[in-house]
Scaffold this active site. Structure first.
Site, mmCIF file in Angstrom:
data_model
loop_
_atom_site.group_PDB
_atom_site.id
_atom_site.type_symbol
_atom_site.label_atom_id
_atom_site.label_comp_id
_atom_site.label_asym_id
_atom_site.label_seq_id
_atom_site.Cartn_x
_atom_site.Cartn_y
_atom_site.Cartn_z
ATOM 1 N N LEU A 46 -9.350 -13.236 8.339
ATOM 2 C CA LEU A 46 -8.690 -12.020 8.818
ATOM 3 C C LEU A 46 -9.250 -11.558 10.156
ATOM 4 O O LEU A 46 -8.588 -10.855 10.906
ATOM 5 C CB LEU A 46 -8.819 -10.915 7.770
ATOM 6 C CG LEU A 46 -7.915 -9.690 7.928
ATOM 7 C CD1 LEU A 46 -6.447 -10.095 7.980
ATOM 8 C CD2 LEU A 46 -8.145 -8.717 6.785
ATOM 9 N N GLY A 47 -10.489 -11.964 10.457
ATOM 10 C CA GLY A 47 -11.078 -11.612 11.740
ATOM 11 C C GLY A 47 -11.773 -10.259 11.734
ATOM 12 O O GLY A 47 -11.665 -9.502 10.780
ATOM 13 N N TYR A 48 -12.498 -9.995 12.821
ATOM 14 C CA TYR A 48 -13.265 -8.757 12.953
ATOM 15 C C TYR A 48 -14.050 -8.507 11.655
ATOM 16 O O TYR A 48 -13.866 -7.516 10.951
ATOM 17 C CB TYR A 48 -12.343 -7.576 13.257
ATOM 18 C CG TYR A 48 -11.618 -7.696 14.571
ATOM 19 C CD1 TYR A 48 -12.250 -7.346 15.762
ATOM 20 C CD2 TYR A 48 -10.316 -8.178 14.624
ATOM 21 C CE1 TYR A 48 -11.587 -7.463 16.976
ATOM 22 C CE2 TYR A 48 -9.649 -8.303 15.838
ATOM 23 C CZ TYR A 48 -10.288 -7.943 17.008
ATOM 24 O OH TYR A 48 -9.635 -8.069 18.218
ATOM 25 N N CYS A 70 14.990 1.365 22.632
ATOM 26 C CA CYS A 70 15.578 2.708 22.684
ATOM 27 C C CYS A 70 17.003 2.731 22.158
ATOM 28 O O CYS A 70 17.455 3.740 21.598
ATOM 29 C CB CYS A 70 15.549 3.240 24.114
ATOM 30 S SG CYS A 70 13.888 3.429 24.800
ATOM 31 N N TRP A 95 0.817 -1.224 0.000
ATOM 32 C CA TRP A 95 0.000 0.000 0.000
ATOM 33 C C TRP A 95 0.843 1.263 0.000
ATOM 34 O O TRP A 95 0.301 2.354 -0.146
ATOM 35 C CB TRP A 95 -0.962 -0.009 1.185
ATOM 36 C CG TRP A 95 -0.353 -0.448 2.467
ATOM 37 C CD1 TRP A 95 0.316 0.315 3.382
ATOM 38 C CD2 TRP A 95 -0.341 -1.778 2.995
ATOM 39 N NE1 TRP A 95 0.739 -0.451 4.432
ATOM 40 C CE2 TRP A 95 0.348 -1.742 4.229
ATOM 41 C CE3 TRP A 95 -0.868 -3.006 2.549
ATOM 42 C CZ2 TRP A 95 0.535 -2.880 5.012
ATOM 43 C CZ3 TRP A 95 -0.673 -4.130 3.332
ATOM 44 C CH2 TRP A 95 0.019 -4.064 4.541
ATOM 45 N N ARG A 96 2.156 1.121 0.155
ATOM 46 C CA ARG A 96 3.040 2.276 0.016
ATOM 47 C C ARG A 96 3.493 2.485 -1.427
ATOM 48 O O ARG A 96 4.227 3.423 -1.707
ATOM 49 C CB ARG A 96 4.260 2.119 0.932
ATOM 50 C CG ARG A 96 3.917 2.289 2.408
ATOM 51 C CD ARG A 96 5.145 2.100 3.286
ATOM 52 N NE ARG A 96 4.802 2.353 4.700
ATOM 53 C CZ ARG A 96 5.564 2.012 5.725
ATOM 54 N NH1 ARG A 96 6.720 1.399 5.503
ATOM 55 N NH2 ARG A 96 5.180 2.272 6.963
ATOM 56 N N CYS A 136 14.361 12.034 22.604
ATOM 57 C CA CYS A 136 13.127 11.560 23.240
ATOM 58 C C CYS A 136 13.138 11.815 24.739
ATOM 59 O O CYS A 136 14.140 11.573 25.421
ATOM 60 C CB CYS A 136 12.970 10.070 22.964
ATOM 61 S SG CYS A 136 11.512 9.333 23.719
ATOM 62 N N CYS A 139 16.848 3.340 18.461
ATOM 63 C CA CYS A 139 15.859 4.311 17.988
ATOM 64 C C CYS A 139 16.551 5.543 17.406
ATOM 65 O O CYS A 139 17.484 6.086 18.013
ATOM 66 C CB CYS A 139 14.949 4.733 19.139
ATOM 67 S SG CYS A 139 13.704 5.962 18.660
ATOM 68 N N TYR A 146 -9.195 8.751 12.191
ATOM 69 C CA TYR A 146 -7.867 8.267 11.817
ATOM 70 C C TYR A 146 -7.846 7.772 10.373
ATOM 71 O O TYR A 146 -6.986 8.176 9.586
ATOM 72 C CB TYR A 146 -7.419 7.137 12.752
ATOM 73 C CG TYR A 146 -6.233 6.393 12.198
ATOM 74 C CD1 TYR A 146 -4.946 6.899 12.341
ATOM 75 C CD2 TYR A 146 -6.394 5.205 11.480
ATOM 76 C CE1 TYR A 146 -3.852 6.242 11.809
ATOM 77 C CE2 TYR A 146 -5.306 4.545 10.936
ATOM 78 C CZ TYR A 146 -4.042 5.070 11.102
ATOM 79 O OH TYR A 146 -2.966 4.432 10.542
ATOM 80 N N GLU A 152 -6.015 0.313 5.152
ATOM 81 C CA GLU A 152 -6.219 0.909 6.470
ATOM 82 C C GLU A 152 -7.300 0.163 7.254
ATOM 83 O O GLU A 152 -7.182 -0.014 8.469
ATOM 84 C CB GLU A 152 -6.580 2.386 6.336
ATOM 85 C CG GLU A 152 -5.422 3.264 5.875
ATOM 86 C CD GLU A 152 -4.267 3.299 6.847
ATOM 87 O OE1 GLU A 152 -4.486 3.044 8.050
ATOM 88 O OE2 GLU A 152 -3.132 3.560 6.407
ATOM 89 N N ASP A 211 -3.296 6.992 15.734
ATOM 90 C CA ASP A 211 -3.899 5.800 16.297
ATOM 91 C C ASP A 211 -3.101 5.448 17.549
ATOM 92 O O ASP A 211 -2.319 6.267 18.051
ATOM 93 C CB ASP A 211 -3.912 4.651 15.278
ATOM 94 C CG ASP A 211 -2.505 4.235 14.858
ATOM 95 O OD1 ASP A 211 -1.512 4.869 15.298
ATOM 96 O OD2 ASP A 211 -2.379 3.265 14.080
#
Length: 307
Positions: free
Chosen positions: A89-91, A205, A33-34, A214, A208, A129, A46, A147
């Protein structure tokens, strides 16, 4: 918000923007999707990514788009087929909302997606979102959205480990730190960092790209929340029922369906089964009909049972 960020936050914000976008350009995953700005394909991704990990979504995304390559193809399909292709996939309510959104786009907008966030939010199942993501990733709009993952990154980086911002404060923060000219990369980078580095329980961390900027670096992750037992739960049986009905497009009488989803099913469980089915029907996932003196359940739009 100014007090939370400190007296002179602009330099910090610019440094975070620069380092995070640079990291994203080097390290971003190559996700299907990118590779597109098609609003339909971005909407599908999404919706699928809601409460589901990227690695699990990718094969379902590709199969779904192979069967429904355009918003018109999805809108013209029978809902039963859409639910069947959604597979494991569920839901499953997500499939219903996506189908309803496609129909509205075709019927109201002639198959052309509205580009404004406020209009996208009016589509079935599309919240703030998802509307923001489609507006940004498909139409290049400079919009801030968040999100759970993005909110966690913003809170940790800019506010610190003890901060517990509400929705309004998160909205303000996301808007405040949004770059003027790199909204696409910035929003993708926040999602990437939250998924791969700044995780909820075990933030990494030490690797990162924002460790020097941060406010929460070196702090422990959040404790795991104990969820309720899934197997044997109402949600578990909802999924089982939909899975069985995918294999029986003409429908299944209620008692037969009960025996297929529960080994211990008996007549005493009829009221329980009816309650679960009525909930599925309210969500648009199941149709109930009386045929020749018995109730039959099927996926919406399936052919009637012949007996």
């Amino acid at each position: 918000m100014a007090e939370r960020l400190g007296q002179s936050p602009e330099e910090q914000i610019r440094a975070v923007q620069r380092q995070l976008v640079d990291w994203y350009r080097r390290e971003a995953r190559d996700l299907p999707w990118r590779r597109t700005h098609d609003p339909y394909r971005i909407l599908v991704s999404e919706v699928m990514l809601q409460q589901t990990q990227v690695e699990r979504v990718i094969p379902y995304y590709e199969v779904f788009l192979a069967r429904f390559p355009t918003v018109e193809a999805l809108a013209s399909a029978a809902l039963a087929e859409v639910i069947a292709v959604w597979g494991g996939l569920g839901y499953n309510r997500r499939a219903v909302y996506l189908w309803r959104a496609a129909r509205e786009i075709v019927e109201r907008w002639g198959g052309r997606f509205p580009g404004e966030r406020r209009l996208l939010e009016r589509l079935p199942g599309v919240g703030r979102y998802t509307a923001g993501a489609v507006a940004c990733f498909a139409f290049g709009e400079r919009v801030a959205f968040w999100d759970t993952n993005i909110a966690r990154v913003l809170r940790r980086v800019f506010l610190g480990p003890e901060a517990r911002p509400g929705r309004r404060e998160l909205d303000e923060l996301a808007e405040r730190v949004l770059p003027l000219d790199r909204a696409y990369e910035w929003n993708q980078a926040l999602m990437e960092l939250g998924a791969r580095i700044c995780s909820a329980r075990r933030p990494r961390c030490e690797i990162c790209p924002l460790c020097g900027l941060c406010r929460s670096v070196g702090t422990e992750g959040e404790s795991r929340r104990r969820g309720g037992r899934f197997e044997g739960s109402r949600r578990y049986y909802r999924g089982r029922i939909v899975a069985v009905l995918r294999q029986h497009p003409r429908g299944v009488p209620l008692d037969e369906l009960g025996r297929l989803v529960r080994a211990d099913y008996g007549r005493q469980a009829r009221d329980w089964l009816r309650g679960v089915l009525e909930g599925l029907a309210r969500d648009g996932l199941v149709e109930l009909a009386e045929e020749r003196g018995e109730y039959v359940a099927r996926l919406p739009g399936s052919e009637a049972t012949e007996r």
